[in-house]
Motif scaffolding. Structure first.
Motif, PDB file in Angstrom:
ATOM      1  N   ILE A  28       6.177  -1.150   3.691  1.00 54.12           N
ATOM      2  CA  ILE A  28       5.922  -0.663   2.333  1.00 54.12           C
ATOM      3  C   ILE A  28       5.066   0.604   2.389  1.00 54.12           C
ATOM      4  O   ILE A  28       4.046   0.639   3.068  1.00 54.12           O
ATOM      5  CB  ILE A  28       5.185  -1.739   1.500  1.00 54.12           C
ATOM      6  CG1 ILE A  28       6.064  -2.989   1.346  1.00 54.12           C
ATOM      7  CG2 ILE A  28       4.756  -1.199   0.147  1.00 54.12           C
ATOM      8  CD1 ILE A  28       7.284  -2.833   0.493  1.00 54.12           C
ATOM      9  N   ILE A  29       5.503   1.629   1.662  1.00 55.21           N
ATOM     10  CA  ILE A  29       4.675   2.837   1.491  1.00 55.21           C
ATOM     11  C   ILE A  29       4.083   2.766   0.092  1.00 55.21           C
ATOM     12  O   ILE A  29       4.808   2.525  -0.877  1.00 55.21           O
ATOM     13  CB  ILE A  29       5.514   4.124   1.622  1.00 55.21           C
ATOM     14  CG1 ILE A  29       6.226   4.177   2.968  1.00 55.21           C
ATOM     15  CG2 ILE A  29       4.632   5.351   1.457  1.00 55.21           C
ATOM     16  CD1 ILE A  29       7.160   5.348   3.108  1.00 55.21           C
ATOM     17  N   THR A  30       2.793   2.975  -0.022  1.00 55.41           N
ATOM     18  CA  THR A  30       2.133   2.750  -1.305  1.00 55.41           C
ATOM     19  C   THR A  30       1.124   3.824  -1.659  1.00 55.41           C
ATOM     20  O   THR A  30       0.472   4.388  -0.788  1.00 55.41           O
ATOM     21  CB  THR A  30       1.420   1.377  -1.280  1.00 55.41           C
ATOM     22  OG1 THR A  30       0.686   1.213  -2.480  1.00 55.41           O
ATOM     23  CG2 THR A  30       0.450   1.264  -0.125  1.00 55.41           C
ATOM     24  N   GLY A  31       1.001   4.086  -2.983  1.00 52.24           N
ATOM     25  CA  GLY A  31      -0.104   4.887  -3.493  1.00 52.24           C
ATOM     26  C   GLY A  31      -1.309   3.975  -3.629  1.00 52.24           C
ATOM     27  O   GLY A  31      -1.181   2.749  -3.609  1.00 52.24           O
ATOM     28  N   HIS A  32      -2.496   4.557  -3.785  1.00 58.52           N
ATOM     29  CA  HIS A  32      -3.729   3.746  -3.829  1.00 58.52           C
ATOM     30  C   HIS A  32      -3.687   2.692  -4.929  1.00 58.52           C
ATOM     31  O   HIS A  32      -4.177   1.587  -4.773  1.00 58.52           O
ATOM     32  CB  HIS A  32      -4.954   4.645  -4.007  1.00 58.52           C
ATOM     33  CG  HIS A  32      -5.252   5.472  -2.804  1.00 58.52           C
ATOM     34  ND1 HIS A  32      -5.704   4.941  -1.630  1.00 58.52           N
ATOM     35  CD2 HIS A  32      -5.137   6.816  -2.581  1.00 58.52           C
ATOM     36  CE1 HIS A  32      -5.865   5.902  -0.722  1.00 58.52           C
ATOM     37  NE2 HIS A  32      -5.514   7.056  -1.287  1.00 58.52           N
ATOM     38  N   GLY A  33      -3.071   3.044  -6.072  1.00 57.43           N
ATOM     39  CA  GLY A  33      -3.034   2.105  -7.190  1.00 57.43           C
ATOM     40  C   GLY A  33      -2.072   0.956  -6.983  1.00 57.43           C
ATOM     41  O   GLY A  33      -2.058   0.014  -7.769  1.00 57.43           O
ATOM     42  N   ASP A  34      -1.247   1.027  -5.940  1.00 62.02           N
ATOM     43  CA  ASP A  34      -0.219   0.014  -5.723  1.00 62.02           C
ATOM     44  C   ASP A  34      -0.616  -1.038  -4.688  1.00 62.02           C
ATOM     45  O   ASP A  34       0.216  -1.845  -4.291  1.00 62.02           O
ATOM     46  CB  ASP A  34       1.084   0.679  -5.253  1.00 62.02           C
ATOM     47  CG  ASP A  34       1.649   1.621  -6.300  1.00 62.02           C
ATOM     48  OD1 ASP A  34       1.430   1.354  -7.492  1.00 62.02           O
ATOM     49  OD2 ASP A  34       2.283   2.616  -5.919  1.00 62.02           O
ATOM     50  N   VAL A  35      -1.865  -1.019  -4.253  1.00 62.68           N
ATOM     51  CA  VAL A  35      -2.281  -1.931  -3.187  1.00 62.68           C
ATOM     52  C   VAL A  35      -2.049  -3.405  -3.553  1.00 62.68           C
ATOM     53  O   VAL A  35      -1.522  -4.159  -2.730  1.00 62.68           O
ATOM     54  CB  VAL A  35      -3.742  -1.677  -2.757  1.00 62.68           C
ATOM     55  CG1 VAL A  35      -4.233  -2.778  -1.827  1.00 62.68           C
ATOM     56  CG2 VAL A  35      -3.849  -0.322  -2.070  1.00 62.68           C
ATOM     57  N   PRO A  36      -2.396  -3.865  -4.787  1.00 64.71           N
ATOM     58  CA  PRO A  36      -2.121  -5.271  -5.113  1.00 64.71           C
ATOM     59  C   PRO A  36      -0.637  -5.611  -5.001  1.00 64.71           C
ATOM     60  O   PRO A  36      -0.275  -6.686  -4.521  1.00 64.71           O
ATOM     61  CB  PRO A  36      -2.603  -5.404  -6.563  1.00 64.71           C
ATOM     62  CG  PRO A  36      -3.637  -4.335  -6.712  1.00 64.71           C
ATOM     63  CD  PRO A  36      -3.140  -3.197  -5.868  1.00 64.71           C
ATOM     64  N   MET A  37       0.230  -4.671  -5.418  1.00 63.46           N
ATOM     65  CA  MET A  37       1.673  -4.887  -5.289  1.00 63.46           C
ATOM     66  C   MET A  37       2.073  -4.976  -3.821  1.00 63.46           C
ATOM     67  O   MET A  37       2.925  -5.773  -3.439  1.00 63.46           O
ATOM     68  CB  MET A  37       2.444  -3.748  -5.968  1.00 63.46           C
ATOM     69  CG  MET A  37       2.368  -3.758  -7.482  1.00 63.46           C
ATOM     70  SD  MET A  37       3.183  -2.303  -8.181  1.00 63.46           S
ATOM     71  CE  MET A  37       4.896  -2.663  -7.815  1.00 63.46           C
ATOM     72  N   SER A  38       1.441  -4.150  -3.009  1.00 66.03           N
ATOM     73  CA  SER A  38       1.767  -4.135  -1.585  1.00 66.03           C
ATOM     74  C   SER A  38       1.350  -5.431  -0.909  1.00 66.03           C
ATOM     75  O   SER A  38       2.036  -5.927  -0.018  1.00 66.03           O
ATOM     76  CB  SER A  38       1.084  -2.948  -0.902  1.00 66.03           C
ATOM     77  OG  SER A  38       1.530  -1.752  -1.483  1.00 66.03           O
ATOM     78  N   VAL A  39       0.217  -5.995  -1.354  1.00 68.64           N
ATOM     79  CA  VAL A  39      -0.229  -7.282  -0.820  1.00 68.64           C
ATOM     80  C   VAL A  39       0.807  -8.355  -1.159  1.00 68.64           C
ATOM     81  O   VAL A  39       1.150  -9.205  -0.332  1.00 68.64           O
ATOM     82  CB  VAL A  39      -1.624  -7.663  -1.368  1.00 68.64           C
ATOM     83  CG1 VAL A  39      -1.986  -9.092  -0.994  1.00 68.64           C
ATOM     84  CG2 VAL A  39      -2.677  -6.696  -0.832  1.00 68.64           C
ATOM     85  N   ARG A  40       1.338  -8.274  -2.386  1.00 67.20           N
ATOM     86  CA  ARG A  40       2.408  -9.198  -2.785  1.00 67.20           C
ATOM     87  C   ARG A  40       3.618  -9.041  -1.866  1.00 67.20           C
ATOM     88  O   ARG A  40       4.245 -10.011  -1.450  1.00 67.20           O
ATOM     89  CB  ARG A  40       2.844  -8.897  -4.227  1.00 67.20           C
ATOM     90  CG  ARG A  40       2.260  -9.849  -5.256  1.00 67.20           C
ATOM     91  CD  ARG A  40       2.742  -9.504  -6.646  1.00 67.20           C
ATOM     92  NE  ARG A  40       4.162  -9.765  -6.817  1.00 67.20           N
ATOM     93  CZ  ARG A  40       4.899  -9.220  -7.768  1.00 67.20           C
ATOM     94  NH1 ARG A  40       4.377  -8.345  -8.607  1.00 67.20           N
ATOM     95  NH2 ARG A  40       6.170  -9.537  -7.881  1.00 67.20           N
ATOM     96  N   ALA A  41       3.942  -7.788  -1.563  1.00 67.56           N
ATOM     97  CA  ALA A  41       5.086  -7.506  -0.686  1.00 67.56           C
ATOM     98  C   ALA A  41       4.849  -8.072   0.711  1.00 67.56           C
ATOM     99  O   ALA A  41       5.766  -8.603   1.347  1.00 67.56           O
ATOM    100  CB  ALA A  41       5.333  -6.005  -0.614  1.00 67.56           C
ATOM    101  N   MET A  42       3.615  -7.947   1.200  1.00 69.68           N
ATOM    102  CA  MET A  42       3.276  -8.497   2.516  1.00 69.68           C
ATOM    103  C   MET A  42       3.452 -10.012   2.512  1.00 69.68           C
ATOM    104  O   MET A  42       4.007 -10.592   3.447  1.00 69.68           O
ATOM    105  CB  MET A  42       1.833  -8.146   2.889  1.00 69.68           C
ATOM    106  CG  MET A  42       1.602  -6.678   3.194  1.00 69.68           C
ATOM    107  SD  MET A  42       2.300  -6.159   4.779  1.00 69.68           S
ATOM    108  CE  MET A  42       1.090  -6.836   5.911  1.00 69.68           C
ATOM    109  N   LYS A  43       2.998 -10.656   1.431  1.00 71.20           N
ATOM    110  CA  LYS A  43       3.135 -12.108   1.328  1.00 71.20           C
ATOM    111  C   LYS A  43       4.609 -12.516   1.278  1.00 71.20           C
ATOM    112  O   LYS A  43       4.968 -13.618   1.666  1.00 71.20           O
ATOM    113  CB  LYS A  43       2.391 -12.622   0.094  1.00 71.20           C
ATOM    114  CG  LYS A  43       0.872 -12.604   0.269  1.00 71.20           C
ATOM    115  CD  LYS A  43       0.151 -13.114  -0.964  1.00 71.20           C
ATOM    116  CE  LYS A  43      -1.355 -13.120  -0.748  1.00 71.20           C
ATOM    117  NZ  LYS A  43      -2.104 -13.483  -1.966  1.00 71.20           N
TER     118      LYS A  43
END
Length: 206
Positions: free
Chosen positions: A81-96
């Protein structure tokens, strides 16, 4: 690493797509770029070796929705996942949900390339495991229902005498079934057969 492996870049930002394509190609990897998740789905067919470099936030189908779609279709391709700073919670969801890594913009080139190499290694390992499971499934398909029964009891630690009693047959008949199971499964030992049965169960779960 598989020379046919491709890094699939899905990002709605054309400048980012071109930058990523240039960076990845400089180290000799194959790259294909897509402006949307929908465009990628139309051109991708399951089974292609590689990994997916995916922007979280895109118009239309988001990165998370694409990841969920692949999970529903039982398509296993490593996702970064490539993410902007504001997307970190979404990225954590993606990791899960199974993504192998998430990289924050602006990112370090070498960090990204290392992550891609790891994802491609994961893909290659998964392919070896899937091929082994498919081979075991093909061997299992050759067994008769009675041979399946005998194999299950043998791998659960039952003796020939116990199996004979449970099935209402002679010990010699059990020995004959057992020999055919070992032959059809191409197992050289009981331990080898047990490993195959475990792998077959995993195969069914996936």
């Amino acid at each position: 690493m598989n020379s046919n492996a491709t890094v699939f870049v899905v990002d709605d930002d054309s400048a980012m797509r071109n930058s990523l394509k240039w960076l990845i190609e400089t180290v000799g990897m194959r790259v294909e770029t897509f402006a949307s998740a929908e465009e990628f789905i139309k051109s991708y067919y399951p089974g292609r070796a590689g990994c997916l470099l995916l922007d979280v936030r895109m118009p239309g189908m988001s990165g998370l929705e694409l990841q969920e779609y692949f999970a529903e279709q039982n398509i296993t391709i490593p996702v970064i996942i490539i993410t902007g700073h504001g997307d970190v919670p979404m990225s954590v969801r993606a990791m899960k949900a199974g993504a192998v890594d998430f990289i924050e913009k602006p990112f370090n080139d070498e960090q990204l390339l290392d992550s891609i190499r790891s994802a491609l290694e994961i893909d290659q390992d998964q392919r070896v495991i899937q091929a082994e499971r498919a081979e075991i499934a093909a061997r299992l398909a050759q067994l008769t229902p009675r041979e399946h029964e005998v194999m299950e009891m043998v791998t659960n630690g039952k003796s020939n005498k116990e199996i004979a009693s449970a099935l209402g047959v002679s010990a010699k008949t059990v020995e004959a079934h057992r020999a055919r199971v070992m032959e059809k499964m191409e197992a050289s030992s009981l331990a080898g057969l047990v490993k195959m049965v475990i792998a077959a169960n995993l195969y069914k779960d996936h």
